[in-house]
Design a protein around this motif. Structure first.
Motif, short mmCIF file in Angstrom:
data_model
loop_
_atom_site.label_atom_id
_atom_site.label_comp_id
_atom_site.label_asym_id
_atom_site.label_seq_id
_atom_site.Cartn_x
_atom_site.Cartn_y
_atom_site.Cartn_z
N TYR A 219 -20.25 -50.20 9.23
CA TYR A 219 -19.81 -49.05 9.80
C TYR A 219 -20.39 -48.35 10.88
O TYR A 219 -21.65 -48.13 11.22
N PRO A 220 -19.44 -48.22 11.73
CA PRO A 220 -19.65 -47.73 13.00
C PRO A 220 -20.02 -46.05 12.81
O PRO A 220 -19.34 -45.56 11.91
N VAL A 221 -21.05 -45.50 13.34
CA VAL A 221 -21.68 -44.56 13.08
C VAL A 221 -21.39 -43.58 14.41
O VAL A 221 -22.21 -43.66 15.27
N VAL A 222 -20.08 -42.90 14.48
CA VAL A 222 -19.97 -42.16 15.68
C VAL A 222 -19.76 -40.85 15.53
O VAL A 222 -18.62 -40.42 14.53
N ASN A 223 -20.22 -39.58 16.32
CA ASN A 223 -19.65 -38.40 16.00
C ASN A 223 -18.70 -37.77 17.11
O ASN A 223 -18.16 -36.68 16.87
N ASP A 224 -18.50 -38.58 18.00
CA ASP A 224 -17.44 -38.12 18.85
C ASP A 224 -17.54 -39.16 20.01
O ASP A 224 -18.22 -40.16 20.28
N ARG A 225 -16.24 -39.24 20.77
CA ARG A 225 -15.80 -40.46 22.00
C ARG A 225 -15.32 -39.47 23.04
O ARG A 225 -14.16 -39.18 23.10
N ILE A 226 -16.29 -39.18 24.05
CA ILE A 226 -15.96 -38.28 25.09
C ILE A 226 -16.36 -38.87 26.36
O ILE A 226 -17.25 -39.64 26.57
N THR A 227 -15.86 -38.05 27.50
CA THR A 227 -16.59 -38.69 28.80
C THR A 227 -17.77 -38.10 29.06
O THR A 227 -18.07 -36.87 28.54
N TYR A 228 -18.49 -38.66 29.85
CA TYR A 228 -19.84 -38.00 30.12
C TYR A 228 -19.45 -36.62 31.26
O TYR A 228 -20.20 -35.48 31.20
N ALA A 229 -18.22 -36.39 31.79
CA ALA A 229 -17.70 -35.30 32.54
C ALA A 229 -17.79 -34.27 31.50
O ALA A 229 -18.16 -33.13 31.64
N GLU A 230 -16.97 -34.68 30.36
CA GLU A 230 -16.80 -33.55 29.07
C GLU A 230 -18.23 -33.07 28.61
O GLU A 230 -18.36 -31.94 28.27
N LEU A 231 -19.16 -34.32 28.41
CA LEU A 231 -20.46 -33.88 28.05
C LEU A 231 -20.94 -32.94 28.87
O LEU A 231 -21.87 -31.79 28.27
N ALA A 232 -21.11 -33.18 30.27
CA ALA A 232 -21.48 -32.29 30.93
C ALA A 232 -21.12 -30.75 30.84
O ALA A 232 -22.05 -29.78 31.08
N ALA A 233 -19.85 -30.59 30.83
CA ALA A 233 -19.37 -29.39 30.73
C ALA A 233 -19.85 -28.68 29.62
O ALA A 233 -19.84 -27.59 29.63
N ARG A 234 -19.66 -29.47 28.46
CA ARG A 234 -20.10 -28.48 27.19
C ARG A 234 -21.55 -28.11 27.31
O ARG A 234 -22.17 -27.24 26.80
N THR A 235 -22.27 -29.10 27.87
CA THR A 235 -23.75 -28.70 28.15
C THR A 235 -23.73 -27.28 28.77
O THR A 235 -24.83 -26.59 28.70
N ALA A 236 -22.96 -27.46 30.12
CA ALA A 236 -23.13 -26.25 31.05
C ALA A 236 -22.76 -25.09 30.20
O ALA A 236 -23.36 -23.88 30.30
N LYS A 237 -21.81 -25.16 29.24
CA LYS A 237 -21.46 -23.85 28.54
C LYS A 237 -22.41 -23.32 27.58
O LYS A 237 -22.54 -22.36 27.62
N VAL A 238 -23.15 -24.19 27.00
CA VAL A 238 -24.32 -24.08 25.98
C VAL A 238 -25.48 -23.17 26.71
O VAL A 238 -25.99 -22.51 26.31
N LEU A 239 -25.72 -24.07 28.09
CA LEU A 239 -27.05 -23.65 28.81
C LEU A 239 -26.81 -22.65 29.68
O LEU A 239 -27.64 -21.65 30.22
#
Length: 303
Positions: A219-239
């Motif tokens: 069972y692969p346990v994965v909650n998302d599959r995105i680029t680090y650029a997208e992860l950085a953008a989402r992080t920037a939005k939260v912070l």
């Protein structure tokens, strides 16, 4: 009086194991037993203070594991890689000892958290990722053992924001940096402290039902599959600050450099639909990256 349904947990003072112990205590169906090399350590004492049974067991000593696992219905097993690799003290030895001991004492269900063999998947291109290859060797040994089991395949840990220094402070906010991982390559993620316990409980509560077809499944346990650029953008939005991503040069440590190169080349490797429908069918509720950012990253990195 109903006897306790004991689930012995390896790595109970580490990230995965401690989260599983917490979840078992909270849910209440099963009784966690912490297996540790040092039952008198500070971390072990904290577990005892919460009412957790702590039992000494060394994964390099099968006889100690037989004693430690006696009376267990199920086992949650995890091993941690060490560099440099030492023959006879590696994850293969540890994992096989855990499986052999569990089988000897009559454990009914064995959960192994694992990784794919990078050497095998890449057709031999990457030769040095023992932290991946050894886990699959153990997984194959488990499949051949006859011990009822399921295997959780894990992606990148979102906890690496702070566990391995993914986020670094800059004058304008933060920077994420990883070696040999282009901003455009996909990565598979999980909030380990949420998703591994949730998957574990889903398996434990359903493994006795043959109609669920759990035994022997991965069972692969994965909650998302995105680029680090997208992860950085989402992080920037939260912070509310600038968060950049930097692809850095190799570290010079072959097991790590080849791991990042492989994951970048194979876009995080796992291609199972997200969230995993097989785990959803067992009643698992996955976390999301955005929940992780709101709960953990805002608290740790917010201004």
């Amino acid at each position: 009086m109903t006897s306790a349904r004991i689930v012995s947990v390896f790595g109970a003072t580490g990230l995965q194991g401690s989260a599983v112990v917490d979840a078992l205590l909270k849910e209440g169906t099963f009784t966690p037993r912490a297996i540790t090399r040092d039952s008198d350590s500070e971390a072990s004492q904290k577990l005892k203070a919460r009412g957790v049974q702590v039992v000494q067991g060394n994964s390099l000593d099968k006889a100690s594991l037989v004693r430690a696992l006696e009376g267990s219905e199920a086992v949650f097993a995890v091993t941690v890689p060490h560099f440099p690799h030492v023959e006879g003290k590696d994850e293969v030895t540890q994992g096989k000892n855990m499986i052999d001991a569990a089988k000897e004492v009559g454990v009914k269900f064995f959960i192994w958290t694992s990784l794919p063999s990078i050497k095998k998947v890449s057709g031999g291109k990457y030769q040095n990722c023992t932290q991946y290859d050894h886990k699959e060797i153990v997984a194959e040994y488990l499949k051949a053992s006859g011990l009822p089991h399921a295997i959780l395949l894990l992606p990148a840990f979102l906890e690496n924001y702070w566990k391995y220094g993914l986020m670094k402070k800059t004058d304008t906010g933060y920077d994420m940096a990883l070696p040999q991982f282009p901003a455009t390559s996909l990565q598979a993620f999980a909030w380990i402290e949420r998703d591994v316990p949730a998957a574990t409980l889903a398996l434990l509560k359903n493994y006795t039902d043959p109609s669920k077809d759990i035994n022997g499944k991965e069972y692969p346990v994965v909650n998302d599959r995105i680029t680090y650029a997208e992860l950085a953008a989402r992080t920037a939005k939260v912070l509310g600050v600038q968060v950049t991503y930097t692809n850095t040069p190799p570290t010079g440590i072959p097991p790590l450099d080849e791991m990042w190169a492989f994951l970048a080349e194979y876009n995080g490797y796992y291609t199972t639909p997200i969230p995993n429908p097989d785990l959803l069918a067992l009643g698992m509720k996955f976390s999301t990256v955005d929940e992780f950012l709101e709960v953990e990253v805002r608290a740790r990195y917010g201004q």
